[in-house]
Enzyme design. Structure first.
Site, mmCIF file in Angstrom:
data_model
loop_
_atom_site.group_PDB
_atom_site.id
_atom_site.type_symbol
_atom_site.label_atom_id
_atom_site.label_comp_id
_atom_site.label_asym_id
_atom_site.label_seq_id
_atom_site.Cartn_x
_atom_site.Cartn_y
_atom_site.Cartn_z
ATOM 1 N N SER A 277 10.969 -18.619 -24.617
ATOM 2 C CA SER A 277 9.593 -19.126 -24.910
ATOM 3 C C SER A 277 8.707 -18.668 -24.306
ATOM 4 O O SER A 277 8.715 -18.126 -22.940
ATOM 5 C CB SER A 277 9.900 -20.761 -24.437
ATOM 6 O OG SER A 277 8.612 -21.186 -24.059
ATOM 7 N N GLU A 290 18.510 -20.954 -36.638
ATOM 8 C CA GLU A 290 17.200 -21.824 -37.282
ATOM 9 C C GLU A 290 16.649 -21.069 -38.394
ATOM 10 O O GLU A 290 16.567 -21.718 -39.337
ATOM 11 C CB GLU A 290 16.198 -21.954 -35.952
ATOM 12 C CG GLU A 290 16.760 -22.859 -34.953
ATOM 13 C CD GLU A 290 15.900 -22.822 -33.856
ATOM 14 O OE1 GLU A 290 14.671 -23.421 -34.025
ATOM 15 O OE2 GLU A 290 16.223 -22.577 -32.551
#
Ligand code: ARG
Length: 464
Positions: A277, A290
């Site tokens: 992140s 994902e």
């Protein structure tokens, strides 16, 4: 540029219409199939004496040069030559003149595009089949490493009964095996040669359709000229098969995303298959899984586009059908992008066996086996169900698992319970007593793996 069909026109096509109509930007990827088809068509025309032998030979020779030039990056396709078919025909004619102009004898772009798309999809399908074999192999390899890795099995995402990670992997092996067989089956219906259907009503030239089919490696020829040019079932069928592949990839991706969470911690994706992140220093996200789950949406969408595009088309060819290409190409590209990265991702992930085992210990996954224990002692199943239901309630109240109960506590629920219950409801027994065909017992898993390996071997020997 003067159009190949410009004879009956007195005005040039509007520039915007050229851009609008043109499919070259996406159908150029069928250049190889288009040339192969034209080589076969020209050879047949020469053999049948429909065009002079020398012309047929000149066409074939020059088409091969064009193929090399395209592959060397020396050809620039033109938007106003519309599509790959007319681009190649134009280059050919510019280079060899009249002989080139004879190529399209007894042929229409309608049967030509039907041929090209069939050949293109068959080539791509064969690639995807190979990737699916790789996927099956990956699951079998993973299963082999985890025959003894006990984990909770779920229904309603609630812990249900213990299984093994190997059994879970072999479930996916079965799915991808079906996908593989569906693709092969779809390829059979694609493997039919439409050339000779003409624009819609065949042709008066004495074409040898079977010769062309043979030359191109098709199993048979289409049996109705109207259908030959307007059938796109095989495109939709492939889009459906690919949707199913994505659905399977997506289901496992979803499980991996869930299992990567701190709450589960069953698996950890390799650093090379995760991302961080920009703000939260601790983060390690399962982006690959994902994205695979996300890309499933566009592949489903492509299937819906194709079905909808075809639903109102009167026989035979209509230009709407040019819209078949982008969706099916996108589905193919997406699946080809996802399968290899998916295999590498699951090959490199770390499986936390201990957390899986601990997961299986909670949630009373052995409650069915406790009930079965009483059944084997002679209690009817419904009564046994009720007894163990009470036992579970007691365990929840006291924060215990079934295996934590003392003999006295056990016997307060039924005097049929003896010392042997501890072994009967151990997770190992729960798994390994499920020896039914298709069950998770070690012995059955080993058999399933052997069978899978034999199947994969048989594909690989078939191919050689
Ligand atoms: N580019 C067209 C397609 O992809 C080829 C066939 C065009 N035929 C025609 N009559 N306009 O469908």
């Amino acid at each position: 540029m003067k159009k190949l069909w410009g004879g009956r026109f007195r005005k040039a096509t509007d520039k915007k219409v050229d851009d609008f109509n043109s499919s070259i930007r996406f159908d150029k990827r069928m250049y190889k199939q288009d040339i192969k088809g034209s080589v076969a068509h020209a050879s047949m025309l020469g053999k049948q004496g429909i065009i002079p032998k020398e012309d047929s030979e000149a066409i074939v020779a020059e088409l091969k040069n064009i193929l090399n030039d395209i592959e060397d990056g020396n050809i620039e396709f033109l938007v106003d030559a519309e599509d790959i078919h007319m681009n190649i025909e134009k280059i050919l004619t510019d280079r060899i003149g009249d002989a080139g102009k004879r190529l399209h004898t007894g042929r229409s772009r309608n049967d030509q595009v039907a041929l090209d798309i069939r050949m293109y999809l068959m080539d791509e399908t064969a690639d995807i089949e190979e990737m699916l074999v790789e996927t099956m192999t990956t699951f079998v390899e993973l299963a082999k490493q985890h025959i003894d890795t006990i984990m909770p099995g779920y229904t309603h995402l609630q812990k249900a009964q213990p299984v093994t990670f190997a059994h879970h992997c072999m479930a996916y092996y079965e799915m991808f095996k079906r996908d593989y067989s569906r693709l092969k089956d779809c390829r059979k219906r694609t493997n039919v040669m439409p050339l000779g259907s003409g624009a819609l009503a065949g042709t008066t030239y004495p074409l040898d359709r079977e010769y062309v089919a043979d030359m191109l490696g098709f199993d048979s020829v289409t049996m109705n000229s109207l259908d030959g040019v307007s059938d796109r079932d095989f495109v939709i069928e492939l889009a459906g098969c690919l949707s199913m592949v994505m659905m399977h990839l997506s289901r496992f991706s979803e499980e991996l995303i869930l299992w990567s969470s701190n709450e589960f911690s069953f698996v950890e994706m390799d650093d090379a298959y995760s991302t961080g992140s920009s703000i939260m220093p601790q983060k390690k996200n399962p982006d690959v899984a994902e994205l695979i789950r996300g890309k499933t949406g566009r592949v489903y969408g492509n299937l819906m586009s194709l079905l909808t595009m075809m639903k109102g088309i009167p026989l035979a060819y209509n230009k709407d059908m040019q819209e078949d290409k982008e969706p099916i190409f996108d589905s193919i590209d997406t699946v080809k992008l996802c399968l290899p990265v998916f295999c590498d991702m699951i090959r490199t992930m770390k499986v936390n066996k201990n957390n899986m085992y601990d997961g299986a210990k909670g949630g009373f996954t052995n409650a069915t086996d406790a009930a079965d224990y009483l059944v084997k002692k002679g209690l009817p199943f419904r009564d046994a169900h009720a007894v163990i239901g009470n036992m579970v309630f007691y365990c929840i109240e006291h924060g215990k698992a079934i295996l934590d109960l003392t003999m006295d506590e056990m016997r307060s629920f039924s005097d049929m319970i003896g010392e042997d219950i501890y072994d009967a409801v151990s997770l190992e027994t729960c798994v390994n007593d499920r020896k039914v065909i298709g069950g998770p017992a070690k012995r059955m898993t080993e058999k399933a793996i052997k069978k899978a390996e034999r199947f994969i071997d048989s594909i690989e020997t078939d191919e050689n």
